[in-house]
Design a protein around this motif. Structure first.
Motif, short mmCIF file in Angstrom:
data_model
loop_
_atom_site.label_atom_id
_atom_site.label_comp_id
_atom_site.label_asym_id
_atom_site.label_seq_id
_atom_site.Cartn_x
_atom_site.Cartn_y
_atom_site.Cartn_z
N UNK A 83 -31.78 9.36 -63.14
CA UNK A 83 -30.92 8.24 -62.81
C UNK A 83 -29.98 8.64 -61.68
N UNK A 84 -29.93 7.85 -60.60
CA UNK A 84 -28.91 8.12 -59.58
C UNK A 84 -27.55 7.68 -60.12
N UNK A 85 -26.53 8.50 -59.92
CA UNK A 85 -25.17 8.17 -60.36
C UNK A 85 -24.17 8.61 -59.32
N UNK A 86 -23.13 7.79 -59.13
CA UNK A 86 -22.01 8.29 -58.35
C UNK A 86 -21.14 9.10 -59.30
N UNK A 87 -20.49 10.13 -58.78
CA UNK A 87 -19.82 11.09 -59.64
C UNK A 87 -18.61 11.69 -58.94
N UNK A 88 -17.84 12.43 -59.71
CA UNK A 88 -16.74 13.23 -59.19
C UNK A 88 -16.77 14.58 -59.89
N UNK A 89 -16.29 15.59 -59.20
CA UNK A 89 -16.11 16.91 -59.81
C UNK A 89 -14.67 16.97 -60.30
N UNK A 128 -18.07 -3.47 -64.04
CA UNK A 128 -17.41 -2.17 -64.06
C UNK A 128 -17.93 -1.35 -65.23
N UNK A 129 -18.23 -0.13 -64.96
CA UNK A 129 -18.75 0.77 -65.99
C UNK A 129 -17.55 1.32 -66.78
N UNK A 130 -17.53 1.03 -68.06
CA UNK A 130 -16.36 1.31 -68.89
C UNK A 130 -16.32 2.72 -69.48
N UNK A 156 -18.89 17.82 -64.11
CA UNK A 156 -19.36 16.62 -63.41
C UNK A 156 -18.98 15.42 -64.26
N UNK A 157 -18.36 14.43 -63.62
CA UNK A 157 -17.88 13.24 -64.31
C UNK A 157 -18.52 12.01 -63.69
N UNK A 158 -19.08 11.12 -64.55
CA UNK A 158 -19.59 9.85 -64.04
C UNK A 158 -19.29 8.76 -65.05
N UNK A 214 -16.63 2.39 -60.15
CA UNK A 214 -18.00 1.91 -60.30
C UNK A 214 -18.48 1.36 -58.97
N UNK A 215 -19.70 1.65 -58.59
CA UNK A 215 -20.27 1.14 -57.35
C UNK A 215 -20.90 -0.23 -57.54
N UNK A 216 -21.25 -0.55 -58.77
CA UNK A 216 -21.93 -1.82 -59.02
C UNK A 216 -21.17 -2.59 -60.10
#
Length: 144
Positions: A39-45, A114-116, A50-52, A109-111
């Motif tokens: 799965x492609x995910x946007x994330x942050x370190x 909103x991803x909760x 790794x946080x998504x 969230x990019x899409x």
């Protein structure tokens, strides 16, 4: 001895985390119904994890919780590239303290919708490589 660049080199742990912090899109590799899935995910370190974010009811929530996962991010141009792989355990954040800390990463969230839910990958192993592309590859890329 040759002064030619080595085609691949191993990255240090610090280099791996620095490079992961420099990009925002990666791939989560997990298992869905006993089969590999990516799965492609946007994330942050955040704090060398790794946080998504994900939405309720997605395959990510049902399959990533307390499962071993792989996460990969990379980047390249015509001269060189890199790839970092994190092997770890993914878990949904639930406590108020965990959620407050995750919110500080300002991961949007990019899409829509909103991803909760926040998911954190706790690393067990982090590896990375940097690649120097040869003139042959440069020629092939230029020929397009």
């Amino acid at each position: 001895m040759s002064d030619l660049p080595q085609p691949a080199s191993i990255l240090s742990m610090t280099q791996c985390w620095d490079l992961l912090s420099s990009v925002a899109l990666g791939r989560l590799v997990t298992s869905v119904d006993g089969h590999p899935a990516i799965f492609p995910v946007n994330f942050a370190v955040q704090h060398r994890t790794v946080l998504f974010r994900t939405a309720e009811g997605t395959k990510l929530v049902s399959t990533a919780i307390n499962h071993e996962v792989l996460f990969e991010a990379d980047q390249h141009d015509q001269v060189d590239g890199w790839s970092v792989i994190v092997k770890g355990t993914a878990r949904v954040l639930r406590s108020e303290e965990e959620l407050d800390e995750a919110e500080q990463a300002q991961l949007l969230s990019w899409t829509a919708p909103t991803k909760q839910h926040f998911v954190r990958i706790l690393p067990l192993n982090v590896t990375g490589r940097r690649f120097q592309f040869s003139a042959t590859l440069d020629d092939a890329l230029a020929a397009g």
